[in-house]
Write a protein that holds these residues in place. Structure first.
Motif, short mmCIF file in Angstrom:
data_model
loop_
_atom_site.label_atom_id
_atom_site.label_comp_id
_atom_site.label_asym_id
_atom_site.label_seq_id
_atom_site.Cartn_x
_atom_site.Cartn_y
_atom_site.Cartn_z
N LEU A 399 63.79 107.34 -28.73
CA LEU A 399 64.81 107.48 -29.75
C LEU A 399 64.12 107.43 -31.10
O LEU A 399 63.51 106.42 -31.44
N PHE A 400 64.20 108.53 -31.83
CA PHE A 400 63.46 108.65 -33.09
C PHE A 400 61.98 108.38 -32.87
O PHE A 400 61.32 107.68 -33.65
N LYS A 401 61.49 108.89 -31.73
CA LYS A 401 60.08 108.79 -31.35
C LYS A 401 59.63 107.36 -31.06
O LYS A 401 58.43 107.08 -31.00
N LYS A 402 60.61 106.46 -30.85
CA LYS A 402 60.30 105.08 -30.51
C LYS A 402 60.79 104.80 -29.08
O LYS A 402 61.81 105.33 -28.65
N PRO A 403 60.07 103.94 -28.32
CA PRO A 403 60.48 103.66 -26.93
C PRO A 403 61.85 102.98 -26.86
O PRO A 403 62.13 102.03 -27.58
N LEU A 404 62.68 103.49 -25.97
CA LEU A 404 63.99 102.90 -25.69
C LEU A 404 64.10 102.68 -24.19
O LEU A 404 64.08 103.64 -23.41
N ASN A 405 64.19 101.42 -23.77
CA ASN A 405 64.38 101.07 -22.37
C ASN A 405 65.82 100.61 -22.18
O ASN A 405 66.37 99.89 -23.03
N TRP A 406 66.44 101.00 -21.09
CA TRP A 406 67.84 100.63 -20.88
C TRP A 406 68.11 100.44 -19.39
O TRP A 406 67.40 100.95 -18.53
N THR A 407 69.14 99.67 -19.12
CA THR A 407 69.62 99.52 -17.75
C THR A 407 71.14 99.54 -17.78
O THR A 407 71.77 98.91 -18.62
N LEU A 408 71.71 100.27 -16.86
CA LEU A 408 73.16 100.42 -16.72
C LEU A 408 73.52 100.19 -15.27
O LEU A 408 72.90 100.78 -14.37
N GLY A 409 74.49 99.32 -15.02
CA GLY A 409 74.79 99.04 -13.62
C GLY A 409 76.13 98.37 -13.43
O GLY A 409 76.91 98.16 -14.38
N SER A 410 76.38 98.02 -12.19
CA SER A 410 77.65 97.38 -11.83
C SER A 410 77.42 96.45 -10.65
O SER A 410 76.50 96.65 -9.85
N GLU A 411 78.28 95.45 -10.56
CA GLU A 411 78.26 94.50 -9.45
C GLU A 411 79.70 94.26 -9.01
O GLU A 411 80.56 93.93 -9.82
N LEU A 412 79.95 94.45 -7.72
CA LEU A 412 81.28 94.22 -7.15
C LEU A 412 81.15 93.16 -6.08
O LEU A 412 80.28 93.25 -5.21
N PHE A 413 82.02 92.17 -6.15
CA PHE A 413 81.96 91.03 -5.24
C PHE A 413 83.36 90.71 -4.74
O PHE A 413 84.29 90.58 -5.53
N LYS A 414 83.51 90.58 -3.44
CA LYS A 414 84.78 90.19 -2.85
C LYS A 414 84.53 89.10 -1.83
O LYS A 414 83.56 89.16 -1.06
N ASP A 415 85.40 88.09 -1.82
CA ASP A 415 85.30 87.12 -0.73
C ASP A 415 86.69 86.74 -0.23
O ASP A 415 87.68 86.75 -0.98
N ASN A 416 86.74 86.49 1.06
CA ASN A 416 87.95 86.03 1.73
C ASN A 416 87.74 84.57 2.11
O ASN A 416 86.81 84.24 2.85
N HIS A 417 88.62 83.73 1.61
CA HIS A 417 88.45 82.28 1.76
C HIS A 417 89.66 81.70 2.48
O HIS A 417 90.79 81.85 2.03
N LYS A 418 89.41 81.04 3.61
CA LYS A 418 90.47 80.35 4.34
C LYS A 418 90.18 78.85 4.26
O LYS A 418 89.06 78.41 4.49
N SER A 419 91.21 78.09 3.92
CA SER A 419 91.03 76.65 3.82
C SER A 419 92.29 75.94 4.29
O SER A 419 93.40 76.48 4.20
N GLY A 420 92.11 74.74 4.77
CA GLY A 420 93.23 73.93 5.21
C GLY A 420 92.84 72.47 5.25
O GLY A 420 91.65 72.13 5.38
N THR A 421 93.81 71.61 5.10
CA THR A 421 93.56 70.17 5.19
C THR A 421 94.38 69.58 6.33
O THR A 421 95.44 70.11 6.71
N PHE A 422 93.87 68.48 6.85
CA PHE A 422 94.50 67.79 7.97
C PHE A 422 94.53 66.29 7.67
O PHE A 422 93.72 65.78 6.88
N GLU A 423 95.43 65.60 8.31
CA GLU A 423 95.45 64.15 8.20
C GLU A 423 94.15 63.56 8.73
O GLU A 423 93.58 64.08 9.70
N ASN A 424 93.69 62.49 8.10
CA ASN A 424 92.56 61.73 8.62
C ASN A 424 93.11 60.39 9.11
O ASN A 424 93.55 59.55 8.32
N LEU A 425 93.08 60.19 10.43
CA LEU A 425 93.73 59.04 11.06
C LEU A 425 92.77 57.90 11.36
O LEU A 425 93.00 57.10 12.27
N TYR A 426 91.67 57.80 10.58
CA TYR A 426 90.65 56.79 10.92
C TYR A 426 91.21 55.37 10.86
O TYR A 426 90.74 54.48 11.57
#
Length: 764
Positions: A399-426
């Protein structure tokens, strides 16, 4: 006629041999531990002293076979006799004393550390091995700006410049990656302490938001796994024993050909622990392979599996902390509370050089986590499966005879989370039975996803001055399906929560005052996602009025080497302003409500100095110092009816100082000693309770004995907490007492403890 044919045949044969003799030898020079390409490395033909250099991607061409010397400042020299024209992969090892020259790729545009307009710290494999390779806290806490509290091997909290200090039971608001695989969940929680330390080549920590790694408010931690070595095969075995029933075995196997390499690491760690209900067992397997198809294309695979079962002593009150620190919290001891977790992550990365100015890197990854955790108040069962991909283009243009370094990108993340609680009868069973699973109390299925799109550029205004600019766009959403039958006491909490789309820009300037000294400044924006649990209200509704924490980081810094490269320094001064501070208001032992309550101001100074006192063939002595000064305050903080404006930020020490010395004698004997001072920190938002400041000292010596060219032995011995200091290694901020009991603020640190072991390395 026959004479003419013979002449022509002879001419063709000569041309063929001449062409064969002039066949180009192509290859690539890489960082031997991380696998990053090393640009501008010199390659000297020792027969005629001719020199060529690698390009920006570490690639080179040679015109003939022979003996060559490969050199790059910051790396050990390597002399190789190249006898054929096959594609060559050359790996160089870093010199920790020349950190400013080490190639990093935290910004995805590989360059030396001294040319980066951000505050970045590198923890090398050698830095990790200076400790007992059981707990990563020792290495992290030598790094200015970082503070890791460690209540147990499985109970930790990491903060960067004070961000994450308000998270109660783990690390949050800091982005982390294992190479290109995200370790941070869809709710912003991060766990890095379970990884086998022997499998890590480097830890690169960027302080302040990184546009390329999700613009986490505190910064990002990039764990670089040990790369597999080409053209050699070896097996390394280590066994360690120590105080509190510590026993660890590790086996590290590497096999490499000219274009393919494979590494497998297995470890098993056991400890009875210093405290009651503190038993710990962990097994890990880490796999890493690299495949170079040609000069344009290579593929790498990475996998990690962790199987952990660790009991939980939890925090204790002040009286127990002073008089009986090895005790566990009473209810956790009675219920024999623990966590049983299996987790794995797997990914593949493809690098393809489209042309000399454009490269594409594509990663696909998946991870899973299955956990079962009996607590005194209930039993939690969780199951998470995540899938994602990450790609980016890397370009080199003018760019104007000067070095130009660049990076262009994307990140996609999906997670499926199952959770549950139970009585603790200790409590319904005889003492000593431990936790007993009872009726189900909750049943959730949660879908979480985010998308990051990022752009970053580096533009060379001149040979000494460069500009960097970038932006990150984030879109995050949660969907909750409450599958538990609704009732008056358990309302249906199903619903969807979407963040407003967030733009996080960054701008930086770096100027090289000389070859070894640079100054930089940068401004960046970051944010912290809200967990779905924080959005849930007691009536079952989702609080759509919550806002994510956002902040701007302003900093000025300098790094370089002085006194004939004997002194390395890195200093930074910064201010971080955080708005929409998210407060977790506790309504029960396991219930919290999130609320935006104001903003904080983080002012700090970070200093890192290494000085080589003696450096010759017989003796090497290096001294080091790191210092962090924190002035973090609630600028405006109104929590319900309480006004804490002007108070100090909870859970962060006022200052941290590390002093130490490394020595090596005749390459056989090695010793290190480290002294650490940690200032007092407030435990409550009203600043009525503070921890006491404390001092720690750790010591380690080792002896290496080469038996022959293929076999090498190493024996080591170390002492942690040399002066037997009584201190809190982690605190639980704003703890409340239930049923008339005192608040349990403190996790006691281990008293003086010892470890010893042996390492055997065999090269085939």
């Amino acid at each position: 006629m026959h004479f003419i044919i013979d002449k022509l045949s002879f001419l063709f044969i000569c041309i063929a041999f001449s062409c064969f003799g002039q066949s180009k030898i192509e290859g690539k020079v890489l960082d031997g531990d991380s696998g990053f390409p090393i640009p501008h490395a010199s390659i000297t033909n020792l027969s005629d002293n001719s020199v060529v250099f690698t390009n920006a991607e570490g690639m080179f061409q040679l015109v003939k076979t022979g003996t060559y010397l490969f050199e790059k400042e910051g790396y050990t020299k390597k002399e190789l006799n190249i006898t054929d024209i096959r594609y060559q992969i050359i790996q160089l090892s870093i010199l920790p004393s020349y950190l400013s020259e080490v190639i990093i790729s935290t910004n995805q545009l590989p360059k030396t550390l001294k040319k980066v307009s951000a505050t970045i710290s590198i923890i090398s494999n050698q830095d990790i091995l200076k400790n007992n390779n059981i707990n990563i806290a020792s290495a992290l806490n030598k790094t200015p700006g970082i503070f890791m509290q460690s209540g147990a091997l499985n109970t930790n909290r990491i903060t960067i410049r004070g961000i994450g200090s308000r998270n109660l039971f783990g690390t949050a608001k800091i982005k982390a990656y294992f190479k290109d695989i995200p370790l941070t969940t869809g709710t912003g929680e991060t766990n890095i302490e379970d990884f086998e330390l022997g499998s890590i080549a480097q830890i690169q920590i960027q302080k302040g938001a990184s546009t390329l790694y999700g613009s986490g408010l505190g910064g990002s931690i990039n764990i670089i796994p040990q790369n597999a070595y080409f053209n050699q095969s070896n097996i390394n075995s280590q066994f360690t024993i120590g105080s509190f029933g510590l026993a660890k075995e590790m086996v590290n196997i590497n096999h490499g050909t000219s274009k393919t390499s494979f590494r497998a690491i297995y470890s098993h760690t056991h400890s009875n622990g210093y405290r009651e209900n503190n038993n710990y067992n962990k097994q890990t397997i880490t796999l890493n392979s690299n495949h170079y198809f040609n000069k344009k294309s290579d593929l790498s695979f990475l996998g990690s599996y962790i199987d952990l079962k660790a009991f939980i002593p939890s925090s204790i009150d002040e009286t127990s902390f002073i008089n009986n620190p090895q005790s566990a919290a009473y209810t956790w001891k009675q219920s024999k509370g623990y966590e049983d977790t299996q987790r794995g992550l797997f990914g593949g990365t493809w690098n393809y050089q489209l042309n000399k100015d454009l490269k594409i890197i594509t990663s696909i990854f998946t991870s899973f986590r299955k956990a079962y955790e009996p607590r005194p108040f209930n039993i939690l069962a969780e199951n998470t499966i995540a899938l994602g991909f990450r790609f980016r283009f890397l370009g080199n243009n003018k760019l104007f005879k000067k070095p130009l370094n660049w990076t262009l990108g994307s990140e996609l993340f999906k997670d499926n989370h199952k959770s549950g609680t139970f009585e603790n009868l200790y409590n319904d069973f005889p003492e000593g039975t431990g936790s007993v699973k009872g009726n189900r109390l909750s049943d959730y299925k949660e879908k979480r996803q985010y998308c990051n799109i990022f752009l970053e550029t580096n533009y060379e205004l001149s040979k000494k001055t460069s500009l960097s600019a970038g932006v990150n766009y984030n879109k995050t959403s949660y969907n909750l399906n409450d599958r538990f039958p609704p009732s008056e006491t358990n309302p249906d909490q199903s619903g969807t929560f979407k963040f407003k789309n967030i733009w996080s820009p960054k701008f930086g300037v770096i100027h090289q005052l000389s070859k070894h000294i640079s100054f930089y400044t940068n401004i960046n924006h970051g944010f912290s996602p809200i967990s779905l649990n924080e959005t849930l209200l007691p009536d079952g509704q989702i609080n759509t009025q919550l806002k994510p924490e956002t902040g701007w980081n302003f900093e000025l810094g300098s790094r370089g080497q002085l006194l004939n490269n004997r002194l390395f320094y890195n200093v930074a001064v910064y201010r971080l302003d955080v708005k929409n501070l998210l407060v977790a208001r506790r309504t029960n032992q396991d219930e919290y409500i999130g609320a935006n309550a104001g903003h904080t101001q983080h002012d700090g100074i970070e200093l890192d100095i290494n000085y080589k006192l003696i450096d010759n063939k017989v003796l090497f002595v290096k001294v080091f110092m790191t210092y962090t000064r924190n002035n973090f305050n609630f600028k405006n903080f109104i929590d319900d009816t309480n006004d804490y404006s002007g108070n100090k930020l909870t859970g962060i020490p006022s200052n941290i100082l590390n002093l130490g010395m490394d020595t090596k004698l005749n390459t056989y004997f090695y010793g290190t000693i480290n002294f650490q001072h940690v200032g007092s920190m407030p435990i409550t938002d009203n600043n009525s309770v503070f921890t006491k400041k404390y001092n720690l000292a750790n010591f380690k010596i080792s002896y290496t004995k080469p038996i022959n060219k293929t076999l090498k032995l190493n024996a080591f011995f170390g002492i942690n907490n040399l002066f037997n200091t009584n201190y809190a290694s982690q605190v639980l901020i704003n703890a409340q007492g239930f049923g008339g009991s005192a608040p349990r603020y403190y996790y006691p640190g281990n008293p003086r403890n010892y470890y010893t072991g042996i390492n055997i390395n065999y090269i085939f």
